[in-house]
Enzyme design. Sequence first.
Site, PDB file in Angstrom:
ATOM      1  N   ASP A  69       0.831  -1.209   0.000  1.00 53.96           N
ATOM      2  CA  ASP A  69       0.000   0.000   0.000  1.00 53.96           C
ATOM      3  C   ASP A  69       0.866   1.260   0.000  1.00 53.96           C
ATOM      4  OD1 ASP A  69      -2.381   1.403   0.036  1.00 53.96           O
ATOM      5  OD2 ASP A  69      -2.510   1.419   2.227  1.00 53.96           O
ATOM      6  N   GLY A  70       0.352   2.295  -0.661  1.00 60.65           N
ATOM      7  CA  GLY A  70       0.990   3.605  -0.606  1.00 60.65           C
ATOM      8  C   GLY A  70       1.637   4.069  -1.892  1.00 60.65           C
ATOM      9  N   ASN A  71       1.481   3.319  -2.983  1.00 59.17           N
ATOM     10  CA  ASN A  71       2.114   3.717  -4.245  1.00 59.17           C
ATOM     11  C   ASN A  71       1.640   5.092  -4.725  1.00 59.17           C
ATOM     12  OD1 ASN A  71       3.423   1.271  -4.263  1.00 59.17           O
ATOM     13  ND2 ASN A  71       2.181   0.358  -5.879  1.00 59.17           N
ATOM     14  N   ARG A  72       0.332   5.332  -4.627  1.00 63.61           N
ATOM     15  CA  ARG A  72      -0.215   6.591  -5.136  1.00 63.61           C
ATOM     16  C   ARG A  72       0.194   7.774  -4.258  1.00 63.61           C
ATOM     17  NH1 ARG A  72      -6.466   5.554  -6.383  1.00 63.61           N
ATOM     18  NH2 ARG A  72      -6.397   4.595  -4.325  1.00 63.61           N
ATOM     19  N   ARG A  73       0.148   7.600  -2.933  1.00 61.17           N
ATOM     20  CA  ARG A  73       0.550   8.682  -2.035  1.00 61.17           C
ATOM     21  C   ARG A  73       2.052   8.956  -2.152  1.00 61.17           C
ATOM     22  NH1 ARG A  73      -1.623   6.207   3.232  1.00 61.17           N
ATOM     23  NH2 ARG A  73      -1.935   4.416   1.855  1.00 61.17           N
TER      24      ARG A  73
ATOM     25  N   HIS B 299       3.396   3.234  -9.217  1.00 58.04           N
ATOM     26  CA  HIS B 299       3.202   1.785  -9.331  1.00 58.04           C
ATOM     27  C   HIS B 299       4.462   1.110  -9.875  1.00 58.04           C
ATOM     28  CE1 HIS B 299      -0.910   1.908  -8.126  1.00 58.04           C
ATOM     29  NE2 HIS B 299      -1.291   2.649  -9.148  1.00 58.04           N
TER      30      HIS B 299
ATOM     31  N   ASN C  60     -10.319  -2.737  -7.413  1.00 55.47           N
ATOM     32  CA  ASN C  60      -9.467  -1.757  -8.094  1.00 55.47           C
ATOM     33  C   ASN C  60      -9.902  -1.477  -9.521  1.00 55.47           C
ATOM     34  OD1 ASN C  60      -6.310  -2.743  -6.492  1.00 55.47           O
ATOM     35  ND2 ASN C  60      -7.905  -1.313  -5.839  1.00 55.47           N
TER      36      ASN C  60
ATOM     37  N   SER D  52      -8.156  -4.926   4.529  1.00 57.93           N
ATOM     38  CA  SER D  52      -8.662  -4.648   3.177  1.00 57.93           C
ATOM     39  C   SER D  52      -8.916  -5.910   2.367  1.00 57.93           C
ATOM     40  CB  SER D  52      -7.699  -3.714   2.421  1.00 57.93           C
ATOM     41  OG  SER D  52      -7.678  -2.446   3.033  1.00 57.93           O
TER      42      SER D  52
ATOM     43  N   ARG E  38       1.399  -4.713   6.306  1.00 58.91           N
ATOM     44  CA  ARG E  38       0.772  -3.693   5.463  1.00 58.91           C
ATOM     45  C   ARG E  38       1.569  -2.403   5.601  1.00 58.91           C
ATOM     46  NH1 ARG E  38      -5.322  -2.126   3.931  1.00 58.91           N
ATOM     47  NH2 ARG E  38      -4.794  -0.294   2.713  1.00 58.91           N
TER      48      ARG E  38
END
Length: 290
Positions: free
Chosen positions: A54-58, A71, A102, A242, A234
């Site tokens: 988790d966290g690729n976009r942020r 990504h 997604n 999730s 995570r």
Amino acid sequence: MTTPSLLIQVLLTSLLHIFHWILARLRVTQLAQRSLLRILASGPIPQHVGFVMDGNRRYARGKGKLVQEGHGDGYLALRRVLEICLRLNIRCVSVYAFAIDNFKRPEQEVKALMQLAESKLLELCSHGDLLQEYGVKLNVIGRISLFPESVQAAVRRAEDLTKENNRSILNVCMPYSSRDEMTTAVEDCIRGALLKDVDYFSADDPIEDITEDTLNSHLMSVKRGSPPLDILVRTSGVKRLSDFMLWQCCENTQLHFSKTYWPDFGLFDFVPIILEWQRSVWFQETSHFV
């Protein structure tokens, strides 16, 4: 009066804190990293570790990058973390790569993710690459039929290229949800039970033969050879599962929530998690002798 097991637990906890302090202050060379991993591998090692990446976009927004670049950097982190796991002799690694939900993301992002999946699946399995070097069998776990045909073809080719590997397992879960995995397992259990007795309206109800073990054996990941899940990590600071491996982590699984975004996750983030797992194993072992 202080018991021996409590003293050992305090000692191991103190050593763990000292090691955290050292890791936070050292720039470790590649040779030192490998030596460190060899030392860790001499102790108890989990057989199965799962990652919610988790966290690729942020991460991308924080770096002023496009989401697609985030990504892409997440894929590089997967390679890095996978190699650490393989050097530790961890038997099975499962990663949450793409949730069924997604597909609801913006069309451009989904398209970029499909292109990334297609190219990186084949890159992972290319001659001389990481999976071949360490003898890793690749399993893609999930509703593969939801992918575009080109991605489905890449999945089939990647799995075929590594099907003879038997030293380790990499489960890439996509498009995946735990509820879907459990639903599919229930359907398979009932279908199998009914096939045992064509006359399923008879007094002997074959469905009564379905147990927890039966259901567990029909999970997609278990059918592909995965051992019980020891650790679930995570990243990005979010404290949710999730819909990832809910059945597998309901018993004897350590949960770890790292504040680090997945593309930045590496050795210094993962080693303390392994040390904590080893500490718990050592404490369980010593408590048996009290």
